[in-house]
Design an enzyme around this catalytic site. Structure first.
Site, PDB file in Angstrom:
ATOM      1  N   LYS A  35       0.993  -1.172   0.152  1.00 30.94           N
ATOM      2  CA  LYS A  35       0.016   0.045  -0.117  1.00 30.94           C
ATOM      3  C   LYS A  35       0.848   1.267  -0.044  1.00 30.94           C
ATOM      4  O   LYS A  35       2.107   1.167   0.291  1.00 30.94           O
ATOM      5  CB  LYS A  35      -1.073   0.068   1.177  1.00 30.94           C
ATOM      6  CG  LYS A  35      -0.259   0.054   2.676  1.00 30.94           C
ATOM      7  CD  LYS A  35       0.133   1.302   3.029  1.00 30.94           C
ATOM      8  CE  LYS A  35       0.801   1.019   4.288  1.00 30.94           C
ATOM      9  NZ  LYS A  35       1.568   2.390   4.811  1.00 30.94           N
ATOM     10  N   MET A  84      11.195  -4.943   2.559  1.00 28.88           N
ATOM     11  CA  MET A  84      11.175  -4.807   4.026  1.00 28.88           C
ATOM     12  C   MET A  84      11.690  -3.333   4.366  1.00 28.88           C
ATOM     13  O   MET A  84      12.623  -2.841   4.195  1.00 28.88           O
ATOM     14  CB  MET A  84      11.851  -5.977   4.897  1.00 28.88           C
ATOM     15  CG  MET A  84      11.419  -7.386   4.481  1.00 28.88           C
ATOM     16  SD  MET A  84      12.492  -8.656   5.075  1.00 28.88           S
ATOM     17  CE  MET A  84      12.301  -8.264   6.759  1.00 28.88           C
ATOM     18  N   GLY A  85      10.975  -2.844   5.482  1.00 26.73           N
ATOM     19  CA  GLY A  85      11.318  -1.616   5.941  1.00 26.73           C
ATOM     20  C   GLY A  85      11.060  -0.436   5.147  1.00 26.73           C
ATOM     21  O   GLY A  85      11.503   0.757   5.189  1.00 26.73           O
ATOM     22  N   ALA A  86      10.041  -0.571   4.027  1.00 26.54           N
ATOM     23  CA  ALA A  86       9.936   0.435   3.068  1.00 26.54           C
ATOM     24  C   ALA A  86       8.648   1.406   3.227  1.00 26.54           C
ATOM     25  O   ALA A  86       8.492   2.168   2.474  1.00 26.54           O
ATOM     26  CB  ALA A  86       9.801  -0.287   1.634  1.00 26.54           C
ATOM     27  N   MET A 139       5.637   0.359   3.122  1.00 27.04           N
ATOM     28  CA  MET A 139       4.607  -0.047   2.171  1.00 27.04           C
ATOM     29  C   MET A 139       3.723  -1.037   2.776  1.00 27.04           C
ATOM     30  O   MET A 139       2.746  -1.729   1.943  1.00 27.04           O
ATOM     31  CB  MET A 139       5.067  -0.417   0.983  1.00 27.04           C
ATOM     32  CG  MET A 139       5.719   0.773   0.045  1.00 27.04           C
ATOM     33  SD  MET A 139       5.972   0.276  -1.930  1.00 27.04           S
ATOM     34  CE  MET A 139       7.209  -0.939  -1.573  1.00 27.04           C
ATOM     35  N   GLY A 140       3.932  -1.699   3.886  1.00 25.07           N
ATOM     36  CA  GLY A 140       2.967  -2.587   4.452  1.00 25.07           C
ATOM     37  C   GLY A 140       3.189  -3.730   4.096  1.00 25.07           C
ATOM     38  O   GLY A 140       2.425  -4.741   4.422  1.00 25.07           O
ATOM     39  N   SER A 198       2.747  -6.456   7.173  1.00 26.99           N
ATOM     40  CA  SER A 198       1.314  -6.541   7.596  1.00 26.99           C
ATOM     41  C   SER A 198       0.565  -7.184   6.820  1.00 26.99           C
ATOM     42  O   SER A 198      -0.309  -7.850   6.925  1.00 26.99           O
ATOM     43  CB  SER A 198       0.905  -4.953   7.886  1.00 26.99           C
ATOM     44  OG  SER A 198       1.419  -4.434   8.790  1.00 26.99           O
ATOM     45  N   SER A 199       0.698  -7.007   5.446  1.00 26.13           N
ATOM     46  CA  SER A 199       0.002  -7.318   4.291  1.00 26.13           C
ATOM     47  C   SER A 199       0.151  -8.961   4.467  1.00 26.13           C
ATOM     48  O   SER A 199      -0.958  -9.824   3.980  1.00 26.13           O
ATOM     49  CB  SER A 199       0.265  -6.984   2.741  1.00 26.13           C
ATOM     50  OG  SER A 199      -0.552  -7.512   1.815  1.00 26.13           O
ATOM     51  N   ASP A 206      -1.316  -1.904  10.824  1.00 23.38           N
ATOM     52  CA  ASP A 206      -1.847  -1.882   9.373  1.00 23.38           C
ATOM     53  C   ASP A 206      -2.357  -3.125   8.865  1.00 23.38           C
ATOM     54  O   ASP A 206      -3.241  -3.166   7.783  1.00 23.38           O
ATOM     55  CB  ASP A 206      -0.971  -1.439   8.420  1.00 23.38           C
ATOM     56  CG  ASP A 206      -0.214  -0.172   8.402  1.00 23.38           C
ATOM     57  OD1 ASP A 206      -0.826   0.656   8.975  1.00 23.38           O
ATOM     58  OD2 ASP A 206       1.015   0.129   7.966  1.00 23.38           O
TER      59      ASP A 206
END
Length: 291
Positions: free
Chosen positions: A13, A97-99, A101-102, A105-106, A138
């Site tokens: 996201k 990872m760590g971006a 953008m979730g 969580s997704s 998220d």
């Protein structure tokens, strides 16, 4: 019908804006944001096994099982349902990872949604969202499955109708720990609240990210990525997603996508960039709802 295996695409996201509007007594920050699903996806494979265990295939290097969100999600569901069942989980990561953008969580949301189907649990979306909130702020959004206006600590989710344009997204190969952003004394925590109607009436007025200034100070690569986009897409106003470090810009329909993708071949070493498309629904939405 009983399933033996299941594969799901877990989308990233973008935060079209992110405002920090307050802080609870327990330290959690209150936010307002619009979350836009995009077609940058991880792929999650779930397979029934006879053993009563959660088995992770091809784990992410350096991520311990107790930190692995898909393992935690599966165990959380087993414990909640007091279930004796087993699953083999194989996750193919594409979302950095760590971006911001979730991606994690997704993946956790897809695990809960997928296992709800694989194990024939028939839990409601509301129940899955409540479980997901235990894993991360998220996660309920991805279980909800549609673009949303998000408030509170991430648990207040209202569907919002968005266009699905192309976006240019850059990850400068440097993750930012979310805690380092939200613990920073210089973080804006008193942004004036807005309404959904206010956003929809003038979305161009709401393109700020209250985490961005802190992130640029902590991680210079964020500004470097913003500058790269500004040069690649003249006249654009790129911004950061979430707590970073990915940055993005909405592309004009007249943008030469092929030319832009050629430019992406010359990103600085280690950076990742893509032209992606907005989504209306999570690809796993058919498992979430009968709509």
């Amino acid at each position: 019908m009983s399933l033996d295996s299941l594969s799901l695409r877990s989308p990233a996201k973008l935060n079209l804006f992110l405002h920090i509007v307050g802080r609870r007594e327990d330290g959690y920050h209150l936010l307002q944001s619009v979350f836009q699903l995009i077609d940058w996806c991880d792929t999650l494979h779930l397979k029934r096994i006879p053993e009563n265990e959660v088995r992770r295939v091809n784990p992410i290097p350096g991520v311990l099982p107790e930190q692995d969100l898909v393992v935690r999600a599966a165990n959380l569901l087993k414990d909640f349902c007091k279930l004796a069942a087993g699953v083999e989980i194989d996750l193919q990561k594409e979302i950095p990872m760590g971006a911001g953008m979730g991606g994690g969580s997704s993946d956790a949301a897809s695990t809960l949604v997928g296992l709800n189907a694989l194990w024939n649990l028939n839990l409601s979306t509301e129940t899955l969202c409540n479980l997901g909130l235990k894993l991360g702020a998220d996660v309920p959004f991805f279980i909800f499955g549609k673009n949303a206006f998000v408030e509170g600590v991430g648990e207040k989710i209202q569907e919002i109708s968005l266009e699905t344009p192309h976006f240019l997204v850059i990850f400068p190969n440097k993750g930012i720990a979310t805690a380092s952003i939200f613990q920073d004394p210089e973080l804006t925590r008193d942004h004036a609240q807005i309404t959904i109607d206010g956003f929809l009436a003038s979305p161009l007025l709401f393109q700020s990210n209250d985490c961005q200034a802190v992130a640029m100070r902590i991680c210079p690569e964020v500004k470097q990525a913003l500058d790269w986009i500004t040069q690649a897409v003249p006249g654009s106003q790129p911004r950061m997603s979430g707590s970073g470090s990915s940055v993005f810009v909405v592309l004009d329909p007249k943008t030469d996508i092929a030319k832009l993708e050629n430019l992406l071949q010359n990103l600085p070493k280690g950076w990742v960039g893509r032209v992606v498309r907005g989504l209306n629904k999570n690809p796993a939405y058919n498992l979430i709802s009968s709509d």
